[in-house]
Design an enzyme around this catalytic site. Sequence first.
Site, short mmCIF file in Angstrom:
data_model
loop_
_atom_site.label_atom_id
_atom_site.label_comp_id
_atom_site.label_asym_id
_atom_site.label_seq_id
_atom_site.Cartn_x
_atom_site.Cartn_y
_atom_site.Cartn_z
N GLY A 46 0.83 -1.32 -0.11
CA GLY A 46 -0.12 0.08 0.13
C GLY A 46 0.68 1.11 -0.03
O GLY A 46 1.92 1.25 0.64
N CYS A 94 5.80 0.19 7.02
CA CYS A 94 5.34 1.24 6.21
C CYS A 94 6.58 1.68 5.43
O CYS A 94 7.80 1.70 5.97
CB CYS A 94 5.17 2.30 7.03
SG CYS A 94 4.78 4.07 6.35
NI NI Z 1 2.65 3.64 5.50
#
Ligand code: NI
Length: 176
Positions: A46, A94
Amino acid sequence: MTIKPLIILPDPVLRQKSRPFEGIDAQALKLAGDMLDTMYHAPGIGLAAIQVGVAARLLVLDVAPKEASPDPRIFFNPEILWRSDERSVYDEGCLSIPEYYAEVERPKRIGLRYVDEHGVCMEMEADGLLATCLQHEMDHLDGILFIDHISKLKRDMVIKKFKKRAKGMQESAAVL
Ligand code: NI
């Protein structure tokens, strides 16, 4: 195919609030395509536009299992309509906080409204990894990082580590 440089913690750009799109034009679609290229290249599942330095409410993701064929998804102006009381925990990472992972608890299911790549307003329900990924990326649009959901002690440690890393990179750049 354009791979864009990723914005890394502690860059203050990551804390910016992103603006909504007023329409989906060629430029918006080009950005989404570049973000997918960047996400697959990283690799990640993502990516939010702010992570490539664009403060616009756009996220892309692909949560298809590795052995399945790719399933790229594009979400303009996503909004959460409802969240389940039931929660689930995933080990999150992330692309803006490379090589750091921590367990985060979030609502297990969400209802979502967004504008798709054809400019059509859509509604959907998401569960499991897709729900977690959408919530993680939507947080980015408001300047929120997954480390904001962990203990302050752990968060301070990660930020300190990345500040040191950024400083080290600046110093080595100066030598060149
Ligand atoms: Ni992220």
